[in-house]
Design a protein around this motif. Sequence first.
Motif, PDB file in Angstrom:
ATOM      1  N   GLU A  99    -105.075 -18.473  67.819  1.00  0.00           N
ATOM      2  CA  GLU A  99    -104.582 -17.050  67.464  1.00  0.00           C
ATOM      3  C   GLU A  99    -103.228 -17.013  67.439  1.00  0.00           C
ATOM      4  O   GLU A  99    -102.578 -16.495  66.557  1.00  0.00           O
ATOM      5  N   LEU A 100    -102.572 -17.301  68.689  1.00  0.00           N
ATOM      6  CA  LEU A 100    -101.216 -16.969  68.944  1.00  0.00           C
ATOM      7  C   LEU A 100    -100.413 -17.783  68.157  1.00  0.00           C
ATOM      8  O   LEU A 100     -99.510 -17.638  67.506  1.00  0.00           O
ATOM      9  N   PHE A 101    -100.829 -19.341  68.089  1.00  0.00           N
ATOM     10  CA  PHE A 101    -100.081 -20.140  67.157  1.00  0.00           C
ATOM     11  C   PHE A 101     -99.772 -19.518  65.793  1.00  0.00           C
ATOM     12  O   PHE A 101     -98.888 -19.627  65.056  1.00  0.00           O
ATOM     13  N   ARG A 102    -100.976 -19.158  65.212  1.00  0.00           N
ATOM     14  CA  ARG A 102    -101.132 -18.412  63.680  1.00  0.00           C
ATOM     15  C   ARG A 102     -99.982 -17.342  63.622  1.00  0.00           C
ATOM     16  O   ARG A 102     -99.387 -17.134  62.819  1.00  0.00           O
ATOM     17  N   THR A 155     -95.138 -14.800  61.687  1.00  0.00           N
ATOM     18  CA  THR A 155     -93.876 -14.102  62.066  1.00  0.00           C
ATOM     19  C   THR A 155     -92.530 -14.969  61.975  1.00  0.00           C
ATOM     20  O   THR A 155     -91.459 -14.418  61.675  1.00  0.00           O
ATOM     21  N   GLU A 156     -92.568 -16.252  62.694  1.00  0.00           N
ATOM     22  CA  GLU A 156     -91.397 -17.011  62.833  1.00  0.00           C
ATOM     23  C   GLU A 156     -91.107 -18.069  62.011  1.00  0.00           C
ATOM     24  O   GLU A 156     -90.075 -18.761  62.068  1.00  0.00           O
ATOM     25  N   ASP A 157     -92.120 -18.407  61.099  1.00  0.00           N
ATOM     26  CA  ASP A 157     -91.969 -19.775  60.579  1.00  0.00           C
ATOM     27  C   ASP A 157     -92.456 -19.826  59.008  1.00  0.00           C
ATOM     28  O   ASP A 157     -91.623 -19.896  58.292  1.00  0.00           O
ATOM     29  N   ILE A 158     -93.657 -19.789  58.815  1.00  0.00           N
ATOM     30  CA  ILE A 158     -94.260 -19.898  57.470  1.00  0.00           C
ATOM     31  C   ILE A 158     -94.800 -18.699  56.712  1.00  0.00           C
ATOM     32  O   ILE A 158     -95.429 -19.054  55.371  1.00  0.00           O
ATOM     33  N   GLY A 159     -94.846 -17.640  57.289  1.00  0.00           N
ATOM     34  CA  GLY A 159     -95.559 -16.527  56.722  1.00  0.00           C
ATOM     35  C   GLY A 159     -96.886 -16.860  56.560  1.00  0.00           C
ATOM     36  O   GLY A 159     -97.622 -17.129  57.348  1.00  0.00           O
ATOM     37  N   ALA A 193     -98.782 -18.514  54.985  1.00  0.00           N
ATOM     38  CA  ALA A 193     -99.332 -19.878  54.686  1.00  0.00           C
ATOM     39  C   ALA A 193     -99.802 -20.019  56.269  1.00  0.00           C
ATOM     40  O   ALA A 193    -100.647 -21.287  56.412  1.00  0.00           O
ATOM     41  N   ALA A 194     -99.579 -19.540  57.245  1.00  0.00           N
ATOM     42  CA  ALA A 194    -100.176 -19.583  58.553  1.00  0.00           C
ATOM     43  C   ALA A 194    -101.688 -19.768  58.565  1.00  0.00           C
ATOM     44  O   ALA A 194    -102.266 -20.108  59.488  1.00  0.00           O
ATOM     45  N   ILE A 195    -102.522 -18.989  57.662  1.00  0.00           N
ATOM     46  CA  ILE A 195    -103.868 -18.787  57.732  1.00  0.00           C
ATOM     47  C   ILE A 195    -104.384 -20.141  57.355  1.00  0.00           C
ATOM     48  O   ILE A 195    -105.626 -20.526  57.575  1.00  0.00           O
ATOM     49  N   LEU A 196    -103.834 -21.284  56.953  1.00  0.00           N
ATOM     50  CA  LEU A 196    -104.138 -22.852  56.841  1.00  0.00           C
ATOM     51  C   LEU A 196    -104.301 -23.537  57.901  1.00  0.00           C
ATOM     52  O   LEU A 196    -104.722 -24.524  57.827  1.00  0.00           O
ATOM     53  N   SER A 197    -103.687 -23.021  59.022  1.00  0.00           N
ATOM     54  CA  SER A 197    -103.747 -23.536  60.132  1.00  0.00           C
ATOM     55  C   SER A 197    -105.015 -23.622  60.994  1.00  0.00           C
ATOM     56  O   SER A 197    -105.554 -22.182  61.080  1.00  0.00           O
ATOM     57  N   ARG A 198    -105.513 -24.681  61.578  1.00  0.00           N
ATOM     58  CA  ARG A 198    -106.805 -24.564  62.320  1.00  0.00           C
ATOM     59  C   ARG A 198    -106.291 -25.082  63.839  1.00  0.00           C
ATOM     60  O   ARG A 198    -107.119 -25.695  64.245  1.00  0.00           O
ATOM     61  N   ALA A 199    -105.298 -24.838  64.230  1.00  0.00           N
ATOM     62  CA  ALA A 199    -104.615 -25.346  65.413  1.00  0.00           C
ATOM     63  C   ALA A 199    -105.782 -24.765  66.481  1.00  0.00           C
ATOM     64  O   ALA A 199    -106.316 -23.623  66.294  1.00  0.00           O
TER      65      ALA A 199
END
Length: 167
Positions: free
Chosen positions: A106-109, A114-118, A120-126
């Motif tokens: 949750e925090l990674f996304r 907010t700080e990196d890719i806008g 497109a963060a929804i594409l991360s499954r970290a």
Amino acid sequence: MLEDHRKKSAHTVRCKVLTVSDTRNEDTDKSGKLIKDLLTGEGHVVEHYEIVPDENLIIKRAVQSGLQDPDIDAVLINGGTGFSKRDVTIEAVQTLFEKEIVGFGELFRYLSFTEDIGSAAILSRAAAGTAGETVIFAMPGSTGAVKLAMRKLILPEIGHIVSEINK
């Protein structure tokens, strides 16, 4: 209160770094090198480093070898966390989690947004979780994502997490 917990935390965490990639090797694995450098820069120890192809069973076996090694406190994985058909890191590691650390993803996304890719963060499954007395972190393979995850989330808390799961 938080500072008290951190003072009691493990100061040196013994780690396995795992890069999931069909194309990288030791010379081209910038993200794996960055993880190793950031860990050792904070006084942690990289006991093992490995690059494996984006194949579910191979990833799972590589993580399990870290879980079975009494000298490993944390397995840090980069790569294979997206949505392409070849991205199977999350499928491989989630079955190993005894407890998921939901806040990590949750925090990674949030930070990615907010700080990196806008958006497109929804594409991360970290994702992250624990298995026995070992913590597992799975983050995207880009150096920007690794830098963000390591500096903002993993390095500040890895010792605390290891201490908590070894109580």
